[in-house]
Write an enzyme that holds these catalytic residues in place. Structure first.
Site, short mmCIF file in Angstrom:
data_model
loop_
_atom_site.label_atom_id
_atom_site.label_comp_id
_atom_site.label_asym_id
_atom_site.label_seq_id
_atom_site.Cartn_x
_atom_site.Cartn_y
_atom_site.Cartn_z
N SER A 81 -19.74 0.82 -48.80
CA SER A 81 -21.03 0.18 -48.55
C SER A 81 -20.80 -1.20 -47.96
CB SER A 81 -21.80 0.04 -49.87
OG SER A 81 -22.95 -0.78 -49.71
N TYR A 128 -21.11 -2.91 -58.54
CA TYR A 128 -21.24 -1.98 -57.40
C TYR A 128 -20.47 -2.53 -56.21
CZ TYR A 128 -23.36 1.02 -53.86
OH TYR A 128 -23.55 1.92 -52.84
#
Length: 253
Positions: free
Chosen positions: A137, A147
């Site tokens: 990401s 994350y």
């Protein structure tokens, strides 16, 4: 025909990878937790594209399930040519307020499972050739809770592995999308239109997968789909982390 194994394949980017690869006549091994969703996806892909589709229900937070998927990757009698580590889920950014067991599960799925499956795939692909795609990401370039940390690990490890195993004819690519219209946000209870993110920042899953597959075929270590996110990544490298982490508190990437 080449064979691709895709984790998190029952929806979102994983299912889009399956569709585009099936369109290219690749056989598939689909991995996800939901047997019903996998069976439905497999039936649709077989019907539309006429490819062989194997389903493997597995929860990648569970070591025994990861071992079963790894064993499939090591199967020399029916080798896998492309591994796509796509399985994952998001958590609220407030680490200290989250349940620590959820955080550990999050780490296992994003990092440990991906590492174990890469290790198994490399054992089968080295010398024979193959590709590994790790779905990371844009968050991996920006400080934003666990994350971001997990995706940063995937990016860094993919860069190293792509250089290290090129001599063995194996490429490793981290695909790093930004905000993408998939079911990822719905599973978190978030609506894409209500995260304070401008509409022009959202990507289409088909474009993300198409560019990711193209960059993997070119042997790139990192793929950042779309010019707008390439620009964001370049700016993030220049700005102080205190500033980028403040901006990154908006939404989920």
């Amino acid at each position: 025909m080449p064979t691709a194994l895709i984790t998190g394949a029952s929806a979102g980017l994983g299912l889009e990878f399956a569709r585009q690869l099936a369109r290219r006549r690749a056989d598939l091994v689909l991995v996800a937790r939901s047997t019903d969703a996998l069976d439905e996806a497999a039936a649709a892909l077989r019907s539309e594209y006429g490819v062989a589709v194997e389903v493997l229900a597995a929860d990648l937070a569970e070591e025994a399930d990861v071992d079963r998927v790894a064993a499939r990757l090591r199967d020399a009698a029916d080798p896998v040519d492309l591994l796509i580590n796509n399985a994952g889920f998001g958590l609220p950014l407030q680490f200290a307020d989250n349940d620590i067991d959820d955080e550990v599960r999050h780490l296992r799925v994003h990092v440990e499972a991906s590492m174990r499956l890469m290790h198994a795939a490399l054992g089968s692909m080295r010398g024979r050739g193959g590709r590994i795609i790790n779905v990371a990401s844009v968050a991996g370039f920006i400080s934003r809770s666990t994350y971001s940390a997990c995706k940063s690990w995937l990016i860094g490890f993919s860069r190293w592995a792509n250089a290290e195993y090129a001599r063995d004819r194996v490429t490793v690519t981290a695909v790093c999308p930004g905000f993408t219209h998939t079911s990822f946000h719905e599973r978190m209870g978030l609506a894409p239109g209500h995260e304070g993110v401008p509409s022009f920042m959202w990507l289409d899953a088909r474009d993300v997968v198409r560019e990711g597959l193209r960059d993997a075929a070119r042997g790139k270590a990192v793929s950042v789909p779309s010019l707008r996110y390439k620009t964001i990544v370049a700016l993030a490298r220049l700005l102080p982390s205190s500033l980028t982490s403040g901006v990154a508190r908006r939404g989920r990437v």
